[in-house]
Motif scaffolding. Structure first.
Motif, short mmCIF file in Angstrom:
data_model
loop_
_atom_site.label_atom_id
_atom_site.label_comp_id
_atom_site.label_asym_id
_atom_site.label_seq_id
_atom_site.Cartn_x
_atom_site.Cartn_y
_atom_site.Cartn_z
N GLY A 32 16.90 -86.94 30.75
CA GLY A 32 16.98 -85.83 31.62
C GLY A 32 16.08 -85.69 32.66
N MET A 33 16.38 -84.95 33.70
CA MET A 33 15.54 -84.78 34.83
C MET A 33 15.68 -86.14 35.58
SD MET A 33 14.55 -81.84 35.13
CE MET A 33 13.23 -81.75 36.30
N GLY A 34 16.78 -86.87 35.73
CA GLY A 34 17.09 -87.99 36.29
C GLY A 34 16.49 -89.32 35.58
N PHE A 35 15.48 -89.06 34.47
CA PHE A 35 15.06 -90.27 33.71
C PHE A 35 15.85 -90.91 32.95
CE2 PHE A 35 11.28 -88.07 35.70
CZ PHE A 35 10.71 -89.14 36.12
N ALA A 36 15.91 -92.16 32.45
CA ALA A 36 16.44 -92.88 31.34
C ALA A 36 15.65 -93.88 30.88
CB ALA A 36 17.60 -93.12 31.92
N VAL A 37 15.84 -94.36 29.63
CA VAL A 37 15.08 -95.51 29.10
C VAL A 37 16.23 -96.76 28.64
CG1 VAL A 37 13.68 -96.47 27.15
CG2 VAL A 37 13.00 -94.38 28.07
N ASP A 38 15.90 -97.70 28.90
CA ASP A 38 16.88 -99.02 28.59
C ASP A 38 15.87 -100.02 27.87
OD1 ASP A 38 18.07 -101.34 28.70
OD2 ASP A 38 19.17 -100.89 30.44
N VAL A 39 16.42 -100.13 26.66
CA VAL A 39 15.49 -101.24 25.77
C VAL A 39 16.74 -102.24 25.46
CG1 VAL A 39 14.03 -99.89 24.84
CG2 VAL A 39 16.03 -99.58 23.64
N GLY A 40 16.21 -103.57 25.15
CA GLY A 40 17.29 -104.60 24.86
C GLY A 40 16.60 -105.74 24.44
N SER A 41 17.69 -106.84 24.31
CA SER A 41 17.11 -108.25 23.98
C SER A 41 17.94 -109.09 24.72
CB SER A 41 17.09 -108.69 22.49
OG SER A 41 16.09 -107.58 21.92
N ARG A 42 17.56 -110.28 25.21
CA ARG A 42 18.41 -111.35 25.58
C ARG A 42 18.14 -112.73 25.11
NH1 ARG A 42 15.96 -114.23 30.82
NH2 ARG A 42 15.00 -115.13 28.95
N TYR A 43 19.24 -113.45 24.80
CA TYR A 43 19.06 -114.88 24.30
C TYR A 43 19.38 -115.77 25.43
CZ TYR A 43 19.92 -119.38 22.13
OH TYR A 43 19.81 -121.02 21.79
N ARG A 44 18.97 -116.71 25.97
CA ARG A 44 19.23 -117.48 26.85
C ARG A 44 18.99 -118.97 26.53
NH1 ARG A 44 16.46 -117.30 32.94
NH2 ARG A 44 14.59 -118.26 31.57
N ASN A 45 19.71 -119.94 27.11
CA ASN A 45 19.50 -121.50 26.64
C ASN A 45 20.41 -122.21 27.65
OD1 ASN A 45 18.52 -123.46 25.53
ND2 ASN A 45 19.43 -123.39 23.41
N ALA A 46 19.97 -123.48 27.51
CA ALA A 46 20.71 -124.42 28.35
C ALA A 46 22.13 -124.97 27.83
CB ALA A 46 19.95 -125.62 28.85
N PHE A 47 22.97 -125.08 28.68
CA PHE A 47 24.40 -125.53 27.95
C PHE A 47 23.89 -127.04 27.43
CE2 PHE A 47 26.35 -122.76 30.95
CZ PHE A 47 27.08 -122.21 29.86
N ASN A 48 23.01 -127.67 27.91
CA ASN A 48 22.31 -129.07 27.21
C ASN A 48 21.22 -128.72 26.78
OD1 ASN A 48 21.71 -131.52 26.66
ND2 ASN A 48 20.88 -132.23 28.75
N GLU A 49 21.38 -128.29 25.22
CA GLU A 49 20.41 -127.71 24.52
C GLU A 49 19.35 -128.81 24.05
OE1 GLU A 49 21.86 -125.72 20.99
OE2 GLU A 49 23.06 -124.24 22.20
N ASN A 58 18.16 -129.86 37.35
CA ASN A 58 19.03 -128.36 37.20
C ASN A 58 19.56 -127.98 36.13
OD1 ASN A 58 18.90 -128.44 40.34
ND2 ASN A 58 20.47 -130.19 40.57
N THR A 59 19.32 -126.75 35.85
CA THR A 59 19.67 -126.26 34.51
C THR A 59 20.87 -125.37 34.41
OG1 THR A 59 17.17 -126.41 33.81
CG2 THR A 59 18.54 -125.30 32.35
N LYS A 60 21.82 -125.64 33.95
CA LYS A 60 23.09 -124.76 33.83
C LYS A 60 22.87 -124.15 32.36
CE LYS A 60 26.27 -127.78 36.06
NZ LYS A 60 25.51 -128.77 36.48
N HIS A 61 22.68 -122.78 32.33
CA HIS A 61 22.52 -122.02 31.12
C HIS A 61 23.63 -120.82 31.17
CE1 HIS A 61 20.79 -118.95 33.85
NE2 HIS A 61 20.48 -119.77 34.65
N TYR A 62 23.30 -120.18 29.85
CA TYR A 62 23.95 -119.24 29.56
C TYR A 62 23.09 -118.30 29.08
CZ TYR A 62 23.84 -120.97 24.77
OH TYR A 62 23.16 -121.50 23.81
N ALA A 63 23.67 -116.68 28.81
CA ALA A 63 22.81 -115.78 28.16
C ALA A 63 23.61 -114.69 27.43
CB ALA A 63 21.70 -115.20 29.36
#
Length: 200
Positions: A132-149, A117-122
């Motif tokens: 426009g016309m209902g369209f959109a773009v989403d770009v991004g980054s995520r860092y995730r790790n366990a609380f017990n590194e 079981n891994t407890k984690h944060y991000a």
């Protein structure tokens, strides 16, 4: 897990009625591939949340992943996850919306390893750009790790994504996302995810 989702739905519904928040529910399906082994994984998630004034968002997500090959019996490596998220988007007045979110969660699996079981944060940062016309773009980054590194196997990863969104109307939104994660061996993946959101 059903009790958690039902409880969350009732709680968010009650809060929405009192605070005039806007509830939403989202479903997604993802195909993932571990680059180290080429093994593929199918994952489904359900998210229940509310959108609050000043572009705040609060949600809970529950999901299930199955690395078994389609048409065969499920693998003993099946995993389930539950995650809480708080997200804040920002008005810029320039036609795009940066955002940041913080998540905490737990991943459960059937493996006989130390990290059963891994407890984690991000932490996520990104940018949504309406086209426009209902369209959109989403770009991004995520860092995730366990609380017990120091857990085995390692869980840390950095993920970058690009997502195309389309609003049919104010209630229905669909999206298609490509993401690439780098970090721990088991977390280095390529994935494609399809998403549907209903806004109440």
């Amino acid at each position: 897990m059903k009790k958690i989702l039902i409880g969350a739905l009732l709680t968010l519904s009650a809060i929405s009625a009192q605070a005039q928040l806007k509830p939403f529910v989202s479903f997604d399906y993802a195909d993932e591939e571990k680059r180290s082994s080429g093994k593929k994984n199918a994952a489904v998630n359900m998210t229940i949340g509310v959108k609050a004034p000043n572009k705040w968002e609060y949600s809970i997500k529950a999901g299930y992943a199955d690395p078994a090959t389609p048409g065969t019996s499920s693998s003993s490596l099946n995993t389930q996850n539950v995650e809480l998220k708080v997200k804040k988007s920002f008005e810029t007045g320039m036609g795009f919306y940066p955002y940041v979110s913080v998540r905490v969660g737990q991943k459960f699996n059937d493996q006989t390893t130390i990290a059963k079981n891994t407890k984690h944060y991000a932490v996520d940062v990104g940018l949504k750009v309406p086209l426009g016309m209902g369209f959109a773009v989403d770009v991004g980054s995520r860092y995730r790790n366990a609380f017990n590194e120091d857990q085995v196997p390692a869980f840390d990863s950095v993920r970058h994504h690009a997502m195309l969104l389309y609003d049919f109307n104010e209630n229905h939104t669909v999206g298609l996302r490509y993401a690439r994660s780098n970090g721990a061996v088991d977390e280095s993946k390529n994935s494609v995810r399809a998403n549907y959101t209903y806004n109440f």
